[in-house]
Design an enzyme around this catalytic site. Structure first.
Site, PDB file in Angstrom:
ATOM      1  N   HIS A 116       7.744 -49.410 -76.088  1.00 14.27           N
ATOM      2  CA  HIS A 116       6.301 -49.629 -76.249  1.00 14.27           C
ATOM      3  C   HIS A 116       5.654 -50.038 -74.916  1.00 14.27           C
ATOM      4  CE1 HIS A 116       2.879 -51.274 -78.849  1.00 14.27           C
ATOM      5  NE2 HIS A 116       2.605 -51.739 -77.652  1.00 14.27           N
TER       6      HIS A 116
ATOM      7  N   ASP B 187       4.525 -44.926 -77.222  1.00 12.57           N
ATOM      8  CA  ASP B 187       5.928 -45.196 -77.515  1.00 12.57           C
ATOM      9  C   ASP B 187       6.724 -44.059 -76.900  1.00 12.57           C
ATOM     10  OD1 ASP B 187       5.295 -47.475 -78.970  1.00 12.57           O
ATOM     11  OD2 ASP B 187       5.145 -46.382 -80.861  1.00 12.57           O
TER      12      ASP B 187
ATOM     13  N   GLU C  96       9.822 -54.510 -77.913  1.00 10.62           N
ATOM     14  CA  GLU C  96      10.124 -53.104 -78.197  1.00 10.62           C
ATOM     15  C   GLU C  96      10.329 -52.353 -76.878  1.00 10.62           C
ATOM     16  OE1 GLU C  96       7.421 -52.798 -82.291  1.00 10.62           O
ATOM     17  OE2 GLU C  96       6.755 -51.784 -80.465  1.00 10.62           O
TER      18      GLU C  96
ATOM     19  N   HIS D 177      -2.193 -49.428 -80.091  1.00  8.07           N
ATOM     20  CA  HIS D 177      -2.225 -47.960 -80.123  1.00  8.07           C
ATOM     21  C   HIS D 177      -3.622 -47.434 -80.482  1.00  8.07           C
ATOM     22  CE1 HIS D 177       2.016 -46.671 -79.690  1.00  8.07           C
ATOM     23  NE2 HIS D 177       2.320 -47.831 -80.250  1.00  8.07           N
TER      24      HIS D 177
END
Length: 247
Positions: free
Chosen positions: A227, A154, A224, A147
């Protein structure tokens, strides 16, 4: 001994003229400028819903994270434009993207890491099966984060004009998002994108999200479902530390 030089005194008329000249010169903007290559998502596509969790208390730390001075999504220009293209593609199905986190300042990543060191029991909402001190070792909280390079997001999908109101057993979720089996930031194997045992609808929604993001140039992080990182991200070896501020 040399005599100090005296500057000539200006007449009142000359001083006034000088003041007017200075006032007429445009001064640089005092607003926080973004680094070259970064944009605010709202300036590129205001139709994408923003629910920036780390700017408030609805997250696994239960507080605002360092570096999040405003609930704003900031991304590299390439990532923002790619998201906008995805938004336009799914809008035809009365769907919208919902972003929970975008660029994450390096100090925020450090804040999360320090927070895990404080220890504590499992949290039924966010990490129901591991202790806080285990979150880094188990891979749920990173000592570094993609990030911070500015091209990771996300994200989930919601229906426009109709509330879905899922109630996941783990994680946090926007009230309007589709059912993805867990909420955002559920630190549990259930959050793995291809996790077996999901309800049919949740599994289908995850596939739809992955397919839409892949078509837009993003790759998913398999642990995830929310993500995604832009495959052609411009800053592959840089991490940034500027804070997230309001416009």
């Amino acid at each position: 001994m040399p005599v100090p030089r005296r500057e000539p005194r200006l007449s009142a008329a000359s001083a006034l003229a000088a003041t007017i000249l200075v006032a007429a010169i445009p001064l640089p903007a005092l607003a926080d400028a973004l680094p070259n290559g970064f944009v605010r998502l709202a300036d590129v596509d205001p139709s994408i819903r923003q629910d920036i969790r780390y700017a408030g208390s609805d997250n696994f730390l239960h507080r605002e994270v360092n570096g999040y001075d405003a609930p704003a999504c900031i991304l590299t220009e390439q990532a923002a434009k790619a998201l906008s293209a995805i938004q336009k593609a799914i809008a035809a199905k009365s769907l919208t993207l919902v972003v929970f986190d975008c660029y994450r300042p390096a100090p925020a990543v450090a804040d999360m890491g320090e927070w895990t060191k404080q220890g504590g029991p499992p949290d039924p909402q966010w990490y129901p099966k591991v202790r806080r001190s285990e979150l880094i070792a188990k891979g749920y909280v990173g000592e570094l984060s993609t990030h911070s390079r500015g091209s990771t997001v996300d994200v989930a999908i919601a229906r426009t004009g109709r509330r879905s109101s899922p109630n996941p057993a783990c994680g946090g979720v926007d009230a309007d998002t589709l059912d993805f089996g867990t909420g955002f930031d559920c630190f549990d194997p259930m959050s793995e994108t291809a996790h077996r045992g999901l309800a049919i609808e949740a599994a289908a929604n995850r596939r739809m999200l992955v397919d839409a993001m892949r078509a837009g140039g993003f790759r998913n992080y398999a642990r995830e479902w929310w993500h995604f990182t832009l495959k052609s991200e411009p800053f592959t070896r840089l991490r940034f530390d500027f804070p997230i501020t309001a416009d």
